[in-house]
Design an enzyme around this catalytic site. Structure first.
Site, PDB file in Angstrom:
ATOM      1  N   GLU A  33       0.817  -1.207   0.000  1.00  0.00           N
ATOM      2  CA  GLU A  33       0.000   0.000   0.000  1.00  0.00           C
ATOM      3  C   GLU A  33       0.855   1.262   0.000  1.00  0.00           C
ATOM      4  O   GLU A  33       0.591   2.214  -0.747  1.00  0.00           O
ATOM      5  CB  GLU A  33      -0.930   0.017   1.225  1.00  0.00           C
ATOM      6  CG  GLU A  33      -1.918  -1.139   1.275  1.00  0.00           C
ATOM      7  CD  GLU A  33      -1.416  -2.316   2.086  1.00  0.00           C
ATOM      8  OE1 GLU A  33      -2.230  -2.925   2.790  1.00  0.00           O
ATOM      9  OE2 GLU A  33      -0.202  -2.619   2.004  1.00  0.00           O
TER      10      GLU A  33
ATOM     11  N   CYS B 274      -0.332   0.570   7.720  1.00  0.00           N
ATOM     12  CA  CYS B 274      -0.736   1.038   6.390  1.00  0.00           C
ATOM     13  C   CYS B 274      -1.996   1.896   6.457  1.00  0.00           C
ATOM     14  O   CYS B 274      -2.201   2.781   5.621  1.00  0.00           O
ATOM     15  CB  CYS B 274      -0.966  -0.145   5.464  1.00  0.00           C
ATOM     16  SG  CYS B 274       0.566  -1.011   5.025  1.00  0.00           S
TER      17      CYS B 274
ATOM     18  N   TRP C 212      14.302 -41.185 -14.526  1.00  0.00           N
ATOM     19  CA  TRP C 212      13.287 -40.232 -14.086  1.00  0.00           C
ATOM     20  C   TRP C 212      11.936 -40.796 -14.476  1.00  0.00           C
ATOM     21  O   TRP C 212      11.781 -41.296 -15.591  1.00  0.00           O
ATOM     22  CB  TRP C 212      13.483 -38.865 -14.743  1.00  0.00           C
ATOM     23  CG  TRP C 212      14.765 -38.209 -14.368  1.00  0.00           C
ATOM     24  CD1 TRP C 212      15.927 -38.187 -15.058  1.00  0.00           C
ATOM     25  CD2 TRP C 212      14.992 -37.459 -13.175  1.00  0.00           C
ATOM     26  NE1 TRP C 212      16.874 -37.450 -14.400  1.00  0.00           N
ATOM     27  CE2 TRP C 212      16.322 -36.992 -13.234  1.00  0.00           C
ATOM     28  CE3 TRP C 212      14.199 -37.135 -12.081  1.00  0.00           C
ATOM     29  CZ2 TRP C 212      16.882 -36.213 -12.226  1.00  0.00           C
ATOM     30  CZ3 TRP C 212      14.756 -36.347 -11.096  1.00  0.00           C
ATOM     31  CH2 TRP C 212      16.080 -35.899 -11.163  1.00  0.00           C
TER      32      TRP C 212
ATOM     33  N   THR D 293      14.919 -41.581   1.344  1.00  0.00           N
ATOM     34  CA  THR D 293      15.048 -40.917   0.046  1.00  0.00           C
ATOM     35  C   THR D 293      16.494 -40.497  -0.194  1.00  0.00           C
ATOM     36  O   THR D 293      17.029 -40.634  -1.298  1.00  0.00           O
ATOM     37  CB  THR D 293      14.115 -39.696  -0.025  1.00  0.00           C
ATOM     38  OG1 THR D 293      12.758 -40.141   0.036  1.00  0.00           O
ATOM     39  CG2 THR D 293      14.320 -38.918  -1.315  1.00  0.00           C
TER      40      THR D 293
ATOM     41  N   LEU E 191      18.584 -31.501  -3.613  1.00  0.00           N
ATOM     42  CA  LEU E 191      17.477 -30.707  -3.070  1.00  0.00           C
ATOM     43  C   LEU E 191      17.691 -29.214  -3.293  1.00  0.00           C
ATOM     44  O   LEU E 191      17.464 -28.384  -2.405  1.00  0.00           O
ATOM     45  CB  LEU E 191      17.255 -31.001  -1.576  1.00  0.00           C
ATOM     46  CG  LEU E 191      16.959 -32.468  -1.220  1.00  0.00           C
ATOM     47  CD1 LEU E 191      16.728 -32.621   0.274  1.00  0.00           C
ATOM     48  CD2 LEU E 191      15.758 -33.006  -1.998  1.00  0.00           C
TER      49      LEU E 191
ATOM     50  N   GLU F  92       9.066 -33.861  -0.562  1.00  0.00           N
ATOM     51  CA  GLU F  92       9.356 -34.715  -1.712  1.00  0.00           C
ATOM     52  C   GLU F  92       9.886 -36.061  -1.223  1.00  0.00           C
ATOM     53  O   GLU F  92      10.849 -36.610  -1.756  1.00  0.00           O
ATOM     54  CB  GLU F  92      10.360 -34.040  -2.643  1.00  0.00           C
ATOM     55  CG  GLU F  92       9.840 -32.760  -3.278  1.00  0.00           C
ATOM     56  CD  GLU F  92      10.762 -32.255  -4.375  1.00  0.00           C
ATOM     57  OE1 GLU F  92      11.314 -33.080  -5.124  1.00  0.00           O
ATOM     58  OE2 GLU F  92      10.916 -31.024  -4.475  1.00  0.00           O
TER      59      GLU F  92
END
Length: 368
Positions: A53, A85, A171, A197, A205, A296
């Protein structure tokens, strides 16, 4: 589309420009309009920087007097890292404020609108409210529950496998799908995986967007007993993003010390059923003002998060491949359910396509 919707859409577009950069604050865009002409625009760039703003009002200058201010979330009325604001709006001589939604922050909620009304400024709220709320869904979760917004990303074959029985998962999806995932990482404060993982895939990552410009989120490894190899790429990566390993008190002190010497931050989390309590972990991440956590991980971590009712959004990629195999991993493992009536439903489904891959985006309905 009427004028209010049009200018609110402009404010929302401005806010989106800084997706992933404003945590723990919301994304906010503002537009000052005088006689149907845009005379000032602005957006909030990061926590501690001027609010949308005030940026828009400064650009408008004297043209703000008697104008309408469009903003996607209620203007603040308290002193935080910046001034309120509402006072800047009043001082600028704005005659009307159009807002997308009320701020869920208890320090503000409704108070900003009330202050503007007291000053004689006309207030219209709820314009494109659903879009405004969806844009700041992570902020809403964080500010109302004290927990980050948790999104799970899954890439699987048509028969629901996230890898082969031998652990090969590179993949499953194509390059365009992977680029979308890197944009998700760029928009997130942290990326989380389980230790399995890391042991199987050894991921970096990091965010790798074509053309560059992306940011690496903080990396969080859920690793109850500190099994993370000291030569893992998530440690050796040249990324400036920190790596956190969440352990329980069962983690060997010597291994934790070695990891810390490698630059890893160790946080000890209470155990639940012998594993890191993911709810307590999320609380610790929220204390660090991490608003969006992208997960993930594999089936064990995904199911634990779902079972603990802290999953907010799903990104499920489906590749046109068949993997098969009883022992091939699936996106959600855990104990599972016995009856279909206990299944989690997913609502508000959106579908995208990246070459031959499909992406389903939805929100799980968490059971009581």
């Amino acid at each position: 589309m009427d004028a209010d919707d049009r200018f609110m859409s402009m404010a929302l577009d401005l806010a989106r420009q800084v997706r992933g950069r404003t945590s723990p604050n919301p994304m906010v865009g503002a537009v000052v309009v005088q006689d149907s002409e845009v005379v000032g625009t602005g957006y909030h760039q990061a926590a501690g920087m001027p609010h949308a703003e005030t940026v828009a009002l400064n650009k408008a200058g004297e043209k703000a007097k008697g104008a309408t201010l469009y903003v996607n979330i209620e203007p603040c009325s308290h002193h935080g890292r910046t001034g309120p604001c509402t006072e800047a709006i009043i001082k600028a001589g704005i005659s009307r404020v159009v807002a997308g939604m009320q701020d869920p922050n208890p320090l503000i909620s409704g108070r900003g609108f009330a202050r503007l009304s007291e000053a004689g400024i006309k207030v219209n709220k709820g314009i494109l409210e659903q879009k405004a709320r969806r844009l700041n869904e992570a902020f809403i979760k964080y500010i109302t529950t004290g927990l980050p917004f948790v999104a799970i990303k899954v890439a699987m074959s048509m028969d629901g496998k996230i890898g082969t029985m031998a652990g090969d998962s590179h993949w499953i999806t194509g390059e365009k799908s992977r680029q979308f995932v890197h944009r998700l990482r760029d928009n997130s404060d942290a990326i989380m995986v389980g230790i399995e993982t890391v042991l199987i895939d050894d991921p970096r990552l990091t965010t790798r967007i074509e053309g560059g410009g992306g940011k690496d989120p903080l990396r969080v490894i859920v690793d109850s007993t500190a099994r993370l190899p000291i030569d893992a790429r998530v440690i050796e990566s040249t990324s400036s993003a920190r790596t956190i390993v969440a352990v329980t008190d069962q983690a060997p002190e010597e291994k934790c010390r070695i990891l810390e010497e490698k630059g890893v931050e160790i946080i000890t989390v209470p155990a639940k059923n012998g594993r890191v309590d993911v709810v307590e972990l999320m609380k610790k991440l929220a204390e660090r003002e991490l608003t969006i956590v992208l997960v993930e991980g594999g089936g064990t971590l995904n199911y634990s998060l779902l079972e603990n009712k802290i999953v907010d959004k799903l990104f499920v990629f489906i590749a046109p491949k068949i993997i098969g195999g009883r022992r091939s991993p699936t996106p959600f493992s855990g104990s599972g359910i016995e009856s279909l009536k206990d299944a989690w439903f997913v609502e508000d489904i959106e579908m995208k396509q990246f070459d031959q891959d499909l992406l389903l985006i939805g929100y799980p309905v968490l059971r009581e």
